[in-house]
Design a protein around this motif. Sequence first.
Motif, PDB file in Angstrom:
ATOM      1  N   GLU A 340       2.709   3.252  -3.821  1.00 39.80           N
ATOM      2  CA  GLU A 340       2.839   4.328  -2.510  1.00 39.80           C
ATOM      3  C   GLU A 340       3.353   5.307  -2.720  1.00 39.80           C
ATOM      4  N   GLN A 388      -6.630  -1.872  -1.595  1.00 42.42           N
ATOM      5  CA  GLN A 388      -5.990  -1.665  -0.385  1.00 42.42           C
ATOM      6  C   GLN A 388      -5.703  -2.986   0.669  1.00 42.42           C
ATOM      7  N   LYS A 409      -0.200  -2.119   5.700  1.00 39.92           N
ATOM      8  CA  LYS A 409      -0.832  -1.696   4.424  1.00 39.92           C
ATOM      9  C   LYS A 409      -0.681  -1.448   3.899  1.00 39.92           C
ATOM     10  N   HIS A 411      -1.046  -0.014  -0.640  1.00 37.46           N
ATOM     11  CA  HIS A 411      -2.005   0.772  -1.810  1.00 37.46           C
ATOM     12  C   HIS A 411      -1.875   0.222  -3.053  1.00 37.46           C
TER      13      HIS A 411
END
Lengths: 432, 335
Positions: A340, A388, A409, A411
């Motif tokens: 990310e 995700q 969260k 990625h």
Amino acid sequence: MSDKILIKSGLILDPATNTEQRSDIRIAGGEIVERGSELNANAEEQVIDADGSWISCGFIDIHTHLRDLGQKDKEDIHTGTKAAAAGGFTTVVSMANTDPVIDNGMTFSMYLQKIAERAVIEVLPVAAVTKGLAGQELTNMVELSEMGAIAFSDDGKPIQNMTVLRRALEYARLTGKLIISHAEDLDLSEGGSMHECALSTELGLQGITYASETVAVARELEIVRLTQAPYHFTHISCASSLDLIRRAKVEGLPVTVDVTPHHLALTAEEVAEYNTNAKMNPPLRSGRDRSELINAIKDGTITAIGTDHAPHTKLEKSRPFVEAPFGITGLETAFSVVYEALVVQNYISILELIKLLTIGPARILDLPVPSLHMGSPANLCIIDPRIQWTYESAKGQSKSTNSPWDHKKLHGKVTCTIYKGQIVYRSEPISV
Amino acid sequence: MSEHSALVASMSSHARELQKLSGPGVDSWKNRRHLLDTKDLSTDELQTLVRAATICKEMMHSGEGPQPLLTSRTIANLFYENSTRTRSSFELAAKRLGATVINLDIASSSVAKGETIVDTGRTLAAMAVDAFVQRHNCSGSAMQIARELGDRVHIINAGDGWNGHPTQALLDYFTMLEVRGSVKGAKIAIVGDITHSRVARSNMWLLTKMGADVHIAGPPTLVPPELSSLGVTVHNKLEPAIEGASFIIVLRLQLERQKQGLIPSIGEYRRVYRMDHARLKLAAEGAKVMHPGPMNRDLEITHALADDAEKSLVLTQVGNGVAVRMAVLYLLLAR
């Protein structure tokens, strides 16, 4: 468990050749035995569909604290290596600041035995530079090296006396092994619990000045110049330290650098509500430091990412901020966090990131360069960049939950890790 | 007569006045669970607090006994760090409002047995204590306990490390307002060891919010980095900070700072920072000196100035402390 595996349709990322190639991979006997398109599965083969996923050599973590021995409440070699496997790592370099410290042959052989019993991936243990990490007397470096120490480090309790460091670097020539530096001037950082900045003033916390790291880097570089011995700076956090190291590398000094995922992704602002899961050493620094770390990756000053996975119990981390121990877990989130921070944010390519997690640390540690060619050991991970997911540390593999990414969260996710042809991690199917 | 109206009839006029307070500030206090610092207090809440404290001060001096305003409430004074004056001030405040108070000096008991502040808090919450007045030597400990137990108990921060001491700042502010109706535009100096001072931090938040022109002076080794980011003007020497100031808050110097190498000697500190009558002449006409106590007489403030009833507000601050803490307890805990 079958040791015959066929991985179908993955995109193989090979930073050694700087190529991305869609190919099937056949694994048997712990090795990669065949590559090609449209390979057909044999009856006894387990088939993994990697369509849409990436395949990389297993990651190498140059900086892990696996604890165990007297600190099994925090982590043991089994849970620590399971956590590593869940993060795509097939090799971790474990630090010597265990309890007791790995500073003598007896403790080291005990640790090697625990590794043999409990590890699910490869563990390359570091031994201490000085007895008891006290920064005074050298350990039996030749004995420890012959027993299998991958490198030497007093990480966690850095050597302050430059004469001792000089002798360590000179004596280490007998071993050919690297010394890994946690660069910190303990007088300058004493009593501090977060980066010294406006926020530390606001929160009433004693700061840790950037100078505590940079001063140590400066004097240690002079000892490297004096001895010309290979030297590795781990978890560098400040722009000013990078300036010095960059110049030293240009000059030809044998120095290398790694950086942690958290210093690449987070800044001191994370501490704002006295979050003890944002307390680590070196501390999270300023936004400028963070951008300079990324620049140092781009210009090749930094060639590896190391997690500094440092598990601590809930009880320890529920103490007031000032009293809570330094350190966060990081193995299970490392890839997603740096993916990310660096790739999704368009600073570097995915191949460049994979390099920082594989070839980069291998070169620093003088390990064989990992590859996914035929005949190579089947150490690899499968990554699905489309996923995700929400990291729930309580459901993770590590015994500890001290992560700033808990409930966050993320990625991109490692979905499968294979070590010596055995599946050591496979995630629950997650709908994309 | 119902039980409730009997209770009301037994109340003093001041107590009834307190109950009749209304306005947006009162509503915000009703919705507030904790007092962790002055940072997040609105100006409405501050105005309400001052009105309530004014009434509480009259209650204190009217000779009337405890009023049945918080009779159903139990308050635990949780002091992990010794403080005779703050603890007795809170205790008196709670008792004057009819609350049940228990005092726990924890430094010597459960912490020594390895219990965490969250465990201690949970134990007391399980005994249906309504509010904790907590003093702890770690910055952020009030916020931490509020995060863990805030849905069950009200937390009043009585000092957390170097971070905050909101009731001290509130009583300082209340004391200033008694001298001049507003601090807006007034120059206020805070002098001494700023780095280790929760009193300084809580006062900076509050006074800058209310429009005061806050100036800081202290040894550069005892002023934290980037302090001006809090909206104050920072000086090295005392004189420019107190020049034209209406109030001078003198902080206590911990003697251990010398041993830590943060100041060369007590003599040197006196030379540069001790408040005395001569230096006070630099301040505004009628300027007042304040001190959160306990004072090191003749170290940060001269004996003569500390006892000069015309220039020093030190004892007024102590008295106002009880009134302000009554107001805080009432506004947070009255049902």
